[in-house]
Design a protein around this motif. Structure first.
Motif, PDB file in Angstrom:
ATOM      1  N   ILE A 107     -91.350  -4.307 -70.273  1.00  0.00           N
ATOM      2  CA  ILE A 107     -91.933  -3.430 -71.308  1.00  0.00           C
ATOM      3  C   ILE A 107     -91.552  -1.994 -71.011  1.00  0.00           C
ATOM      4  CG2 ILE A 107     -94.027  -2.659 -72.473  1.00  0.00           C
ATOM      5  CD1 ILE A 107     -95.562  -4.881 -71.339  1.00  0.00           C
ATOM      6  N   GLU A 108     -91.184  -1.263 -72.055  1.00  0.00           N
ATOM      7  CA  GLU A 108     -90.944   0.176 -71.854  1.00  0.00           C
ATOM      8  C   GLU A 108     -91.652   0.970 -72.951  1.00  0.00           C
ATOM      9  OE1 GLU A 108     -87.531   1.714 -69.663  1.00  0.00           O
ATOM     10  OE2 GLU A 108     -86.907   2.537 -71.594  1.00  0.00           O
ATOM     11  N   LEU A 109     -92.301   2.044 -72.512  1.00  0.00           N
ATOM     12  CA  LEU A 109     -92.954   2.980 -73.429  1.00  0.00           C
ATOM     13  C   LEU A 109     -92.279   4.336 -73.263  1.00  0.00           C
ATOM     14  CD1 LEU A 109     -95.172   0.859 -73.771  1.00  0.00           C
ATOM     15  CD2 LEU A 109     -96.871   2.564 -73.166  1.00  0.00           C
ATOM     16  N   SER A 110     -92.041   5.031 -74.357  1.00  0.00           N
ATOM     17  CA  SER A 110     -91.500   6.395 -74.264  1.00  0.00           C
ATOM     18  C   SER A 110     -92.410   7.287 -75.084  1.00  0.00           C
ATOM     19  CB  SER A 110     -90.105   6.507 -74.860  1.00  0.00           C
ATOM     20  OG  SER A 110     -89.387   5.339 -74.670  1.00  0.00           O
ATOM     21  N   SER A 111     -92.653   8.471 -74.552  1.00  0.00           N
ATOM     22  CA  SER A 111     -93.585   9.339 -75.269  1.00  0.00           C
ATOM     23  C   SER A 111     -93.156  10.786 -75.183  1.00  0.00           C
ATOM     24  CB  SER A 111     -94.975   9.154 -74.659  1.00  0.00           C
ATOM     25  OG  SER A 111     -95.842  10.148 -75.137  1.00  0.00           O
ATOM     26  N   ARG A 147     -95.272  13.045 -75.073  1.00  0.00           N
ATOM     27  CA  ARG A 147     -96.239  13.678 -74.175  1.00  0.00           C
ATOM     28  C   ARG A 147     -96.164  12.966 -72.827  1.00  0.00           C
ATOM     29  NH1 ARG A 147    -101.379  12.679 -76.826  1.00  0.00           N
ATOM     30  NH2 ARG A 147    -100.220  11.189 -78.077  1.00  0.00           N
ATOM     31  N   ASP A 148     -97.030  13.390 -71.895  1.00  0.00           N
ATOM     32  CA  ASP A 148     -96.919  12.841 -70.544  1.00  0.00           C
ATOM     33  C   ASP A 148     -97.733  11.572 -70.329  1.00  0.00           C
ATOM     34  OD1 ASP A 148     -95.143  13.804 -68.865  1.00  0.00           O
ATOM     35  OD2 ASP A 148     -96.377  15.399 -67.995  1.00  0.00           O
ATOM     36  N   ASP A 149     -98.075  10.879 -71.409  1.00  0.00           N
ATOM     37  CA  ASP A 149     -99.089   9.839 -71.278  1.00  0.00           C
ATOM     38  C   ASP A 149     -98.530   8.420 -71.252  1.00  0.00           C
ATOM     39  OD1 ASP A 149     -98.127   9.790 -73.797  1.00  0.00           O
ATOM     40  OD2 ASP A 149    -100.054   9.948 -74.831  1.00  0.00           O
ATOM     41  N   ALA A 150     -97.212   8.267 -71.141  1.00  0.00           N
ATOM     42  CA  ALA A 150     -96.641   6.919 -71.221  1.00  0.00           C
ATOM     43  C   ALA A 150     -97.145   6.031 -70.078  1.00  0.00           C
ATOM     44  CB  ALA A 150     -95.120   6.991 -71.218  1.00  0.00           C
ATOM     45  N   GLY A 151     -97.217   6.600 -68.854  1.00  0.00           N
ATOM     46  CA  GLY A 151     -97.647   5.826 -67.690  1.00  0.00           C
ATOM     47  C   GLY A 151     -99.072   5.318 -67.867  1.00  0.00           C
ATOM     48  N   ALA A 152     -99.968   6.214 -68.294  1.00  0.00           N
ATOM     49  CA  ALA A 152    -101.376   5.830 -68.464  1.00  0.00           C
ATOM     50  C   ALA A 152    -101.505   4.768 -69.555  1.00  0.00           C
ATOM     51  CB  ALA A 152    -102.202   7.061 -68.820  1.00  0.00           C
ATOM     52  N   ALA A 153    -100.754   4.931 -70.637  1.00  0.00           N
ATOM     53  CA  ALA A 153    -100.819   3.957 -71.731  1.00  0.00           C
ATOM     54  C   ALA A 153    -100.343   2.584 -71.257  1.00  0.00           C
ATOM     55  CB  ALA A 153     -99.970   4.445 -72.902  1.00  0.00           C
ATOM     56  N   LEU A 154     -99.276   2.583 -70.461  1.00  0.00           N
ATOM     57  CA  LEU A 154     -98.743   1.308 -69.966  1.00  0.00           C
ATOM     58  C   LEU A 154     -99.757   0.625 -69.042  1.00  0.00           C
ATOM     59  CD1 LEU A 154     -96.387  -0.639 -69.929  1.00  0.00           C
ATOM     60  CD2 LEU A 154     -95.320   0.706 -68.132  1.00  0.00           C
ATOM     61  N   GLU A 155    -100.391   1.413 -68.170  1.00  0.00           N
ATOM     62  CA  GLU A 155    -101.407   0.837 -67.270  1.00  0.00           C
ATOM     63  C   GLU A 155    -102.544   0.222 -68.075  1.00  0.00           C
ATOM     64  OE1 GLU A 155    -102.805   3.506 -64.172  1.00  0.00           O
ATOM     65  OE2 GLU A 155    -100.709   3.967 -63.698  1.00  0.00           O
ATOM     66  N   ALA A 156    -102.961   0.912 -69.122  1.00  0.00           N
ATOM     67  CA  ALA A 156    -104.067   0.401 -69.948  1.00  0.00           C
ATOM     68  C   ALA A 156    -103.683  -0.918 -70.610  1.00  0.00           C
ATOM     69  CB  ALA A 156    -104.451   1.446 -70.999  1.00  0.00           C
ATOM     70  N   ILE A 157    -102.440  -1.015 -71.081  1.00  0.00           N
ATOM     71  CA  ILE A 157    -101.974  -2.259 -71.719  1.00  0.00           C
ATOM     72  C   ILE A 157    -102.001  -3.413 -70.715  1.00  0.00           C
ATOM     73  CG2 ILE A 157     -99.905  -3.392 -72.669  1.00  0.00           C
ATOM     74  CD1 ILE A 157     -99.222  -0.589 -73.903  1.00  0.00           C
ATOM     75  N   LEU A 158    -101.513  -3.139 -69.506  1.00  0.00           N
ATOM     76  CA  LEU A 158    -101.443  -4.206 -68.499  1.00  0.00           C
ATOM     77  C   LEU A 158    -102.842  -4.626 -68.045  1.00  0.00           C
ATOM     78  CD1 LEU A 158     -98.355  -2.933 -66.456  1.00  0.00           C
ATOM     79  CD2 LEU A 158     -98.436  -4.774 -68.148  1.00  0.00           C
TER      80      LEU A 158
END
Ligand code: FAD
Ligand code: ZN
Length: 475
Positions: A292-296, A298-309
């Motif tokens: 899975i890859e998220l691009s944003s 803003r700086d929130d891609a990492g946090a969003a990915l953690e929330a999904i997982l």
């Protein structure tokens, strides 16, 4: 694969001299040793032959070539990076090859309008770099990007790994310049997002695989460069679990979900076994994996990915996951994905499909196709992987261990029939990415709407009445 037995078309010395006069001696290739790289392709599946490769440097030269070819009824095959996977760029009957590679200029960049007008021979990776240099993103991305060209990408309507967020090559083009078979130059270059002035002619040439005209330039759409990219490698139990995770990711990340790639365990095993320096990012084995890859912006891609997982783990969908902690790790995850296809080669013969079905039907498709293929060829090893988010699976099948490669490959069409039958029942397509070329040409009439085929033939006859533009491809 010898679809037709190649027999070189005889060009008279006068005709060769006339073509040479257009591009200059230096850019007209007549030595067979120098022609060889243009008439074969990397996988050695298609072998063609040609008496002449022309390397024009401008639209005017392409136009003069087409005009002359029309006058003498000489067939032409347009070619970019020669990375196509369906034989579309191979001169199978001694056609003259027109290589667009020299036409690789960026004609104009317009940062405010978010556009870049480039020539067709620009290598995709260089187009990405030129966009990055003006702080923009050109999002088309595929494993062949170091050698495929914008003209080839548009002519095959390439998809790739970011299609989930940005669409296909078609969605990234605002306008085209095309040379028609008779040499007329069709100027549809435009920076306009909105232009409702009649039929959409650009889209006729996109995905036409060089059968309707030669794309010489394109105005491309650019996008904001993402500020943060987060990538995870996930282990789970089934395509159905992956589909549930896709829904979670879509709901929570919306437009920033850039890639969602499904990988079967056998595909990962092949990649680790045969790819150089490739490691399984997870501690233990799983039956299926997702990249899975998220691009944003803003700086929130990492946090969003953690929330999904986390959500996926709470729902019992995700068994294990690794989030890339560095760009090097992100690249390592992608390398694993990209090596899957080449890693099938050391495993012997491989029969490949690039099908699509509605996203929700992917788990059922894989189950039905696996059962049918193994019933047809006991011991055959399905290696499904690909763009689950687009409903597009590279449904490849490796030969049974110890089987004879030629005998396995001889069953290509029987395997096609079984796989395509399931695809059609599910409302899918026999080619989601690679196109028809010659590889799937004979299958097309059986799977496409009859009226659509009639219209396609009519359009071909109108734009190329002499049949000189990449004959025998698609139709
Ligand atoms: P070529 O191979 O030279 O030509 C392809 C077709 O386009 C031919 O029919 C040719 O006649 C026509 N053509 C080329 N240039 C022009 C032009 N200027 N005008 C008119 N017709 C033209 N595809 C995907 O969609 N997604 C992927 O993820 C993907 N990954 C790939 C990975 C690898 C390792 C490889 C080898 C291929 C992959 N492909 C993928 C296949 C894809 O079609 C090509 O890589 C690419 O789009 C073709 O570009 P090219 O310049 O090499 O075109
Ligand atoms: Zn693909």
């Amino acid at each position: 694969m010898n679809i037709n037995t190649p027999s070189p078309r005889l060009l008279s010395p006068e005709q060769i001299a006339q073509f040479k006069a257009i591009v200059g001696d230096k850019y007209a290739v007549t030595e067979q040793a120098e022609i060889a790289p243009y008439v074969t392709e990397d996988r050695n599946l298609f072998h063609g032959c040609s008496p002449l490769v022309l390397r024009p440097g401008s639209t005017a030269e392409v136009s003069a070539i087409c005009k002359l070819a029309s006058e003498h009824r000489i067939a032409l095959v347009p070619q970019g990076g020669n990375t196509g996977l369906v034989g579309g760029q191979t001169p199978l009957n001694g056609e003259v090859v027109i290589s667009l590679r020299r036409m690789d200029r960026v004609r104009e960049s317009d940062v405010e309008s978010n556009t870049m007008t480039v020539e067709a021979g620009l290598i995709l990776q260089n187009a990405q770099a030129r966009a990055a240099a003006i702080d923009r993103l050109f999002p088309l991305s595929l494993a062949a990007q170091g050698s495929c060209t914008i003209g080839g990408n548009l002519s095959t309507n390439a998809g790739g790994t970011a299609a989930l967020a940005y669409g296909l090559a078609r969605d990234m083009a605002l306008g085209l310049e095309v040379v028609l078979a008779d040499g007329r130059v069709l100027n549809l270059l435009s920076k306009l997002k909105k232009d409702n002035t009649g039929y959409d002619l650009c889209n006729l040439f996109i995905g036409a695989e060089g059968t309707l005209g030669i794309i010489t330039a394109a105005t491309l759409k650019l996008f904001p460069k993402p500020r943060a990219v987060a990538t995870a490698f996930v282990g789970l139990q089934s395509p159905a679990a992956a589909l549930k995770l896709l829904q979670i990711a879509r709901n929570e990340a919306a437009g920033s979900l850039t890639s969602f790639e499904l990988i079967a365990d056998i595909a990962l095993d092949f990649s680790v076994r045969h790819g150089i320096g490739i490691r399984d990012p997870l501690q233990s084995k799983h039956q299926w994996y997702v990249l899975i890859e998220l691009s944003s912006s803003r700086d929130d891609a990492g946090a969003a990915l953690e929330a999904i997982l986390e959500h996926g783990m709470e729902d019992g969908i995700v068994d294990d996951a690794a989030i890339a902690a560095s760009i090097q790790q992100q690249e390592a995850f992608w390398k694993l994905r990209e090596e899957i296809s080449p890693a099938q080669k050391p495993e012997g013969g491989s029969i490949k499909h690039d099908i699509s079905v509605p996203v929700a039907a992917v788990p059922d498709f894989i189950e039905a196709a696996n059962a049918a293929v193994v019933q047809l060829i006991p011991g055959a090893r399905p290696v499904p992987f690909g763009h689950l988010g687009d409903g597009n699976i590279h449904y490849n099948i490796s030969q049974p261990i110890g089987a004879e490669t030629a005998a396995f490959l001889a069953q290509w069409h029987e395997v096609n029939a079984v796989v395509f039958g399931i695809v059609l029942k599910m409302g899918g397509s026999i080619s989601a990415e690679h196109g028809i070329g010659v590889l799937k040409r004979d299958e097309l009439p059986a799977v496409k709407d009859k009226v659509a085929i009639e219209l396609m033939r009519g359009i071909k006859a109108m734009l190329d009445p002499l049949g000189i533009m990449n004959p025998g491809k698609v139709l």
